[in-house]
Design a protein around this motif. Structure first.
Motif, PDB file in Angstrom:
ATOM      1  N   GLN A 153      50.973 -10.446  -4.792  1.00 29.65           N
ATOM      2  CA  GLN A 153      50.233  -9.735  -5.829  1.00 29.65           C
ATOM      3  C   GLN A 153      51.142  -8.802  -6.611  1.00 29.65           C
ATOM      4  O   GLN A 153      51.001  -8.659  -7.834  1.00 29.65           O
ATOM      5  CB  GLN A 153      49.079  -8.935  -5.210  1.00 29.65           C
ATOM      6  CG  GLN A 153      48.121  -8.342  -6.231  1.00 29.65           C
ATOM      7  CD  GLN A 153      47.435  -9.413  -7.055  1.00 29.65           C
ATOM      8  OE1 GLN A 153      46.815 -10.335  -6.515  1.00 29.65           O
ATOM      9  NE2 GLN A 153      47.529  -9.310  -8.380  1.00 29.65           N
ATOM     10  N   LYS A 178      50.751 -17.837  -8.733  1.00 31.74           N
ATOM     11  CA  LYS A 178      49.287 -17.866  -8.837  1.00 31.74           C
ATOM     12  C   LYS A 178      48.714 -18.996  -7.995  1.00 31.74           C
ATOM     13  O   LYS A 178      47.701 -18.827  -7.309  1.00 31.74           O
ATOM     14  CB  LYS A 178      48.866 -18.061 -10.305  1.00 31.74           C
ATOM     15  CG  LYS A 178      49.066 -16.858 -11.184  1.00 31.74           C
ATOM     16  CD  LYS A 178      48.541 -17.116 -12.596  1.00 31.74           C
ATOM     17  CE  LYS A 178      47.031 -17.256 -12.635  1.00 31.74           C
ATOM     18  NZ  LYS A 178      46.522 -17.431 -14.018  1.00 31.74           N
ATOM     19  N   PHE A 179      49.365 -20.160  -8.055  1.00 32.64           N
ATOM     20  CA  PHE A 179      48.897 -21.336  -7.329  1.00 32.64           C
ATOM     21  C   PHE A 179      48.919 -21.099  -5.824  1.00 32.64           C
ATOM     22  O   PHE A 179      47.997 -21.497  -5.107  1.00 32.64           O
ATOM     23  CB  PHE A 179      49.780 -22.537  -7.682  1.00 32.64           C
ATOM     24  CG  PHE A 179      49.370 -23.820  -7.011  1.00 32.64           C
ATOM     25  CD1 PHE A 179      48.180 -24.457  -7.343  1.00 32.64           C
ATOM     26  CD2 PHE A 179      50.190 -24.407  -6.053  1.00 32.64           C
ATOM     27  CE1 PHE A 179      47.808 -25.647  -6.723  1.00 32.64           C
ATOM     28  CE2 PHE A 179      49.833 -25.591  -5.432  1.00 32.64           C
ATOM     29  CZ  PHE A 179      48.636 -26.211  -5.765  1.00 32.64           C
ATOM     30  N   SER A 180      49.950 -20.434  -5.331  1.00 30.98           N
ATOM     31  CA  SER A 180      50.041 -20.181  -3.897  1.00 30.98           C
ATOM     32  C   SER A 180      48.932 -19.244  -3.422  1.00 30.98           C
ATOM     33  O   SER A 180      48.550 -19.262  -2.251  1.00 30.98           O
ATOM     34  CB  SER A 180      51.407 -19.586  -3.546  1.00 30.98           C
ATOM     35  OG  SER A 180      51.545 -18.279  -4.061  1.00 30.98           O
ATOM     36  N   MET A 181      48.383 -18.441  -4.360  1.00 27.08           N
ATOM     37  CA  MET A 181      47.332 -17.493  -4.001  1.00 27.08           C
ATOM     38  C   MET A 181      45.930 -18.098  -4.110  1.00 27.08           C
ATOM     39  O   MET A 181      45.014 -17.674  -3.410  1.00 27.08           O
ATOM     40  CB  MET A 181      47.439 -16.250  -4.888  1.00 27.08           C
ATOM     41  CG  MET A 181      48.735 -15.477  -4.696  1.00 27.08           C
ATOM     42  SD  MET A 181      48.909 -14.088  -5.849  1.00 27.08           S
ATOM     43  CE  MET A 181      47.612 -12.995  -5.269  1.00 27.08           C
ATOM     44  N   ASP A 182      45.762 -19.082  -5.007  1.00 23.05           N
ATOM     45  CA  ASP A 182      44.446 -19.711  -5.193  1.00 23.05           C
ATOM     46  C   ASP A 182      44.649 -21.124  -5.748  1.00 23.05           C
ATOM     47  O   ASP A 182      44.575 -21.348  -6.955  1.00 23.05           O
ATOM     48  CB  ASP A 182      43.590 -18.879  -6.147  1.00 23.05           C
ATOM     49  CG  ASP A 182      42.128 -19.315  -6.153  1.00 23.05           C
ATOM     50  OD1 ASP A 182      41.846 -20.467  -5.764  1.00 23.05           O
ATOM     51  OD2 ASP A 182      41.269 -18.506  -6.556  1.00 23.05           O
ATOM     52  N   LYS A 183      44.935 -22.074  -4.866  1.00 25.40           N
ATOM     53  CA  LYS A 183      45.300 -23.433  -5.282  1.00 25.40           C
ATOM     54  C   LYS A 183      44.213 -24.118  -6.097  1.00 25.40           C
ATOM     55  O   LYS A 183      44.483 -24.734  -7.128  1.00 25.40           O
ATOM     56  CB  LYS A 183      45.664 -24.266  -4.053  1.00 25.40           C
ATOM     57  CG  LYS A 183      46.962 -23.840  -3.380  1.00 25.40           C
ATOM     58  CD  LYS A 183      47.271 -24.710  -2.184  1.00 25.40           C
ATOM     59  CE  LYS A 183      48.671 -24.431  -1.646  1.00 25.40           C
ATOM     60  NZ  LYS A 183      48.889 -23.035  -1.280  1.00 25.40           N
ATOM     61  N   GLU A 184      42.990 -24.046  -5.641  1.00 26.09           N
ATOM     62  CA  GLU A 184      41.902 -24.758  -6.318  1.00 26.09           C
ATOM     63  C   GLU A 184      41.675 -24.234  -7.740  1.00 26.09           C
ATOM     64  O   GLU A 184      41.487 -25.013  -8.679  1.00 26.09           O
ATOM     65  CB  GLU A 184      40.615 -24.631  -5.502  1.00 26.09           C
ATOM     66  CG  GLU A 184      39.447 -25.417  -6.085  1.00 26.09           C
ATOM     67  CD  GLU A 184      38.207 -25.345  -5.204  1.00 26.09           C
ATOM     68  OE1 GLU A 184      37.125 -25.745  -5.692  1.00 26.09           O
ATOM     69  OE2 GLU A 184      38.309 -24.898  -4.047  1.00 26.09           O
ATOM     70  N   LYS A 185      41.710 -22.947  -7.905  1.00 25.84           N
ATOM     71  CA  LYS A 185      41.445 -22.347  -9.215  1.00 25.84           C
ATOM     72  C   LYS A 185      42.583 -22.575 -10.200  1.00 25.84           C
ATOM     73  O   LYS A 185      42.359 -22.820 -11.394  1.00 25.84           O
ATOM     74  CB  LYS A 185      41.197 -20.847  -9.053  1.00 25.84           C
ATOM     75  CG  LYS A 185      40.902 -20.123 -10.358  1.00 25.84           C
ATOM     76  CD  LYS A 185      40.642 -18.647 -10.115  1.00 25.84           C
ATOM     77  CE  LYS A 185      40.368 -17.912 -11.419  1.00 25.84           C
ATOM     78  NZ  LYS A 185      40.115 -16.463 -11.188  1.00 25.84           N
ATOM     79  N   VAL A 186      43.817 -22.515  -9.722  1.00 23.27           N
ATOM     80  CA  VAL A 186      44.973 -22.533 -10.620  1.00 23.27           C
ATOM     81  C   VAL A 186      45.493 -23.946 -10.894  1.00 23.27           C
ATOM     82  O   VAL A 186      46.179 -24.163 -11.890  1.00 23.27           O
ATOM     83  CB  VAL A 186      46.099 -21.639 -10.040  1.00 23.27           C
ATOM     84  CG1 VAL A 186      47.338 -21.643 -10.923  1.00 23.27           C
ATOM     85  CG2 VAL A 186      45.596 -20.211  -9.857  1.00 23.27           C
ATOM     86  N   ARG A 187      45.151 -24.912 -10.063  1.00 23.11           N
ATOM     87  CA  ARG A 187      45.653 -26.274 -10.243  1.00 23.11           C
ATOM     88  C   ARG A 187      45.421 -26.811 -11.661  1.00 23.11           C
ATOM     89  O   ARG A 187      46.353 -27.354 -12.280  1.00 23.11           O
ATOM     90  CB  ARG A 187      45.042 -27.206  -9.203  1.00 23.11           C
ATOM     91  CG  ARG A 187      45.575 -28.645  -9.277  1.00 23.11           C
ATOM     92  CD  ARG A 187      44.900 -29.551  -8.251  1.00 23.11           C
ATOM     93  NE  ARG A 187      45.342 -30.921  -8.410  1.00 23.11           N
ATOM     94  CZ  ARG A 187      46.402 -31.443  -7.808  1.00 23.11           C
ATOM     95  NH1 ARG A 187      47.121 -30.694  -6.992  1.00 23.11           N
ATOM     96  NH2 ARG A 187      46.745 -32.697  -8.023  1.00 23.11           N
TER      97      ARG A 187
END
Length: 257
Positions: free
Chosen positions: A145, A174-183
């Motif tokens: 973060q 960002k992807f490592s923190m929220d894969k589904e949202k950022v993909r």
């Protein structure tokens, strides 16, 4: 002279003010002239042991120990600045690399570029990219973060930097923190970069497709890049992967026989 956004100035100044002790150049005019001397003032009340030393990490130095010279009111240390580095992370440690003063886990950070100087915005990205390595070698505390917040501050004030490898690194955090949202955001950026003709854009697309295991897209980019840039980053990366793949097979065969 480029105007520096107020928000960014507040960001950089507040970061400096958070440092309880202080490290600064002894003579700012010598900051790009080889062997350079710094002044270190410890946090009030901190008594350092005789084996105290400075550890530095930057883009040109993974980790280097430097002797501290005690003066009447402060310490001094000197080392040769790597030409490729503008941002330096420091921590005071003992002879066993135990932290004595690391500015509450964030390190003492020196940016040699002034806000009015050309390349200042790139130095902000350099600081972010160097923070991970510094955190590992100097045992600092930088969360994903923290890194994300710094990226977003820079890109908010310098939107022209939202391209190429730096923006890819930001998206991957960002992807490592929220894969589904950022993909979807990652794929959209990769698709945009894939339509461009310069090597940096193709490399950005290639990096994302590979991270997402989108092999067909990755191989298509690889084919184009090898044709247009036979000595580029993707070509060199492929050569190294092929080379080590062959070495591993050779080692495997030798073990069998």
């Amino acid at each position: 002279m480029k105007t520096i956004p107020t928000v960014l100035l507040l960001f950089t100044v507040s970061f400096a003010f958070s440092q309880s002790g202080k490290i600064e150049l002894k003579n700012p005019s010598e900051k790009n002239e080889g062997q350079t001397t710094f002044i270190y003032e410890p946090t009030a009340g901190l008594n350092l042991p005789e084996d105290a030393q400075l550890s530095v990490s930057c883009s040109g130095i993974r980790n280097k120990s430097i002797s501290l010279e005690k003066k009447a009111t402060h310490y001094e240390f000197s080392f040769k600045l790597p030409a490729e580095s503008s941002v330096f992370f420091f921590a005071v440690v003992d002879s066993k690399q135990n932290a004595l003063d690391n500015n509450h886990g964030k390190g003492y950070v020196i940016n040699l570029r002034d806000p009015s100087e050309e390349g200042f915005e790139q130095s902000l990205l350099e600081k972010i990219e160097s923070a991970g390595m510094a955190a590992y070698f100097l045992k600092l505390d930088y969360t994903e973060q923290d890194i994300l917040d710094q990226y977003e501050s820079v890109f908010a004030n310098y939107p022209e930097l939202k391209n190429g490898s730096d923006y890819v690194n930001y998206l991957l955090v960002k992807f490592s923190m929220d894969k589904e949202k950022v993909r979807p955001e990652l794929i959209a950026f990769a698709d945009t970069m894939a339509q461009k003709e310069d090597e940096e854009s193709l490399t950005a697309a290639y990096t994302i497709y590979r991270r997402l295991d989108m092999n067909d897209n990755m191989e298509e980019i690889e084919k184009v890049a090898l044709e247009r840039f036979p000595a580029g980053d993707i070509a060199r990366g492929k050569f190294m992967m092929d080379y080590y793949s062959v070495r591993e097979k050779d080692v495997g065969l030798s073990l069998i026989h």
